[in-house]
Scaffold this active site. Structure first.
Site, PDB file in Angstrom:
ATOM      1  N   ASP A  27     -62.045 -27.888 105.400  1.00 26.07           N
ATOM      2  CA  ASP A  27     -62.317 -27.106 104.196  1.00 26.07           C
ATOM      3  C   ASP A  27     -61.549 -27.711 103.023  1.00 26.07           C
ATOM      4  OD1 ASP A  27     -63.238 -25.139 102.533  1.00 26.07           O
ATOM      5  OD2 ASP A  27     -62.274 -23.474 103.581  1.00 26.07           O
ATOM      6  N   ASP A 121     -68.347 -27.397 100.339  1.00 26.96           N
ATOM      7  CA  ASP A 121     -66.970 -27.879 100.500  1.00 26.96           C
ATOM      8  C   ASP A 121     -66.368 -27.624 101.875  1.00 26.96           C
ATOM      9  OD1 ASP A 121     -66.797 -25.145 100.261  1.00 26.96           O
ATOM     10  OD2 ASP A 121     -65.089 -25.159  98.890  1.00 26.96           O
ATOM     11  N   GLU A 122     -67.169 -27.335 102.883  1.00 25.77           N
ATOM     12  CA  GLU A 122     -66.618 -27.127 104.212  1.00 25.77           C
ATOM     13  C   GLU A 122     -67.649 -27.461 105.278  1.00 25.77           C
ATOM     14  OE1 GLU A 122     -65.893 -23.060 105.510  1.00 25.77           O
ATOM     15  OE2 GLU A 122     -67.131 -22.305 103.866  1.00 25.77           O
TER      16      GLU A 122
END
Length: 417
Positions: A27, A121-122
């Site tokens: 993350d 974003d993860e």
């Protein structure tokens, strides 16, 4: 459990035991704010708020320096500025975020083909099959963190565990810029003292329902009397939560994810009460949803609306369709009917329309009669015209002149869910 501001952070020592693991949750830390700092190093170390600097925009993201003042995502920017007057406000740049995200995901895929992006974003990574190439799961996690920092210039946090659920909890606890490894044999030891609210999928309402029954930790969830969780959360959710509390999570990393919904929403600078304007807005949003469905060759079986009132209270309504559709007019008709069925008529600050339960276009087979055939041809022609002349040049007549009524609204996409 950390509070999103880096307090309560837990990390593993170098060379920590990673036996029995193989799932990573990676993350990015305060991704939007990190990209802003990457592009403008003078912002480093400052409290940053990512959002529109005027109107009634909400916070898209915040740096850890701002979070320590209580700033959170989805908070009105005006409230965030009151909490942190020294914060710098930076306008979001979603094209730039997507470009950086592509760099990060390419690094993940250079280690293993088993990558499941959860958002921009993860992602989850399954590294069990690449040990001979890259080493143990803990070593791979450290390599990934180093490469993201060196090649992209931002930091990430990684959780390493035997299951997706525990890996995600571990990455959250390690933030910011940390690595936390939970050996397979110590999964229950890791879970038991954690708050029940820290479990993936336990939202505020579920946490409140558990709290009312004295269930505060994951151990409490695991040891709850038979039937208690099911009565509190429903049979499916209660049973699933009990499994997760025992460390049982059979979900594999999925490399192909089916988009579950497509939607658009809009926040208004001035609360709206004019029903004709609001209905026209629903149709405009529905047209955008329909265009995205057609572009992706999807059809929706359910239409949902989201309504946020001036006091920030929010309601949603959904309606299943007799036949799946990608037609904006059909989506708009359903959205309007849902809106007209609302009893509450207070001023409205946000409207959203979402298409749900998506399936490939045509997968339901061919009907003997298509009520939307003419509308589909018309909207297909509009798609072609917009592609040639731009979306701003082609609109429905009923939308013309609505800009003054909406007074500079700020559109936002639901995106993928």
């Amino acid at each position: 459990m950390g509070r999103g501001d880096g307090s309560g952070r837990m990390v593993s020592s170098p060379g920590a035991d990673d036996s029995g693991t193989g799932i990573l949750h990676v993350d990015m830390d305060a991704f939007y704010a990190s990209v802003a700092t990457l592009d403008d190093p003078s912002l480093r170390g400052l409290p940053l708020i990512i959002g529109a600097p005027d109107g009634r925009s909400v916070v898209s993201s915040a740096s850890y320096e701002a979070r320590r003042f209580g700033v959170r995502s989805a908070m009105p920017v005006s409230q965030a500025v009151r909490l942190c007057p020294a914060a710098r406000i930076v306008a979001p740049d979603f094209a730039r975020y997507q470009a950086v995200s592509s760099q990060v995901m390419a690094i993940f895929e250079s280690f293993t083909p088993l990558v499941e992006p959860l958002s921009i974003d993860e992602a989850f990574l399954d590294v069990r099959g690449v040990r001979r190439l890259w080493g143990s799961p803990g070593e791979i996690a450290a390599l990934i963190r180093r490469r993201v920092a060196d090649e992209v210039g931002i930091n990430c946090s990684v959780g390493v565990a035997a299951t997706k659920h525990v890996a995600k909890m571990a990455s959250t606890l390690s933030k910011p810029d940390g690595l936390l490894i939970v050996p397979g044999a110590r999964t229950q030891e890791f879970l038991d003292p954690r708050p029940a609210a820290a479990m993936w999928g336990v939202g505020p309402k579920a946490a409140e329902a558990l709290e009312r029954r004295g269930i505060r930790t994951i151990r409490d969830v695991r040891e709850a009397a038979p039937g208690m969780l099911e009565r509190a959360l429903g049979p499916a959710a209660g049973g699933r939560l009990r499994q997760l509390a025992r460390g049982e999570d059979a979900r594999e990393v999925e490399t192909e994810r089916v988009e579950k919904s497509i939607g658009h929403e809009e926040t208004f600078d001035v609360d709206l009460t004019d029903l004709d304007v609001l209905r026209a807005e629903l149709l405009r949003l529905s047209d955008r949803v329909g265009a995205r469905l057609r572009a992706a060759s999807w059809e929706a079986r359910t239409v949902a609306i989201k309504v946020r009132f001036s006091d920030f209270s929010t309601i949603t309504r959904a309606q299943s369709l007799p036949e799946p559709t990608d037609v904006g007019q059909r989506i708009g008709d359903t959205a309007t009917a849902l809106f007209d069925g609302l009893e509450r008529r207070d001023p409205i600050r946000l409207l959203g329309v979402r298409a749900e339960k998506l399936q490939s276009a045509g997968s339901a087979g061919f009907a003997l009669w298509d009520d939307d055939a003419e509308r589909r041809r018309l909207e297909g022609a509009l798609d072609d015209a917009r592609a040639r002349f731009g979306s701003a040049m082609i609109t429905r007549a009923r939308h013309v002149g609505r800009d003054d009524a909406r007074d500079g609204a700020h559109p936002r996409s639901f995106g993928r869910e």
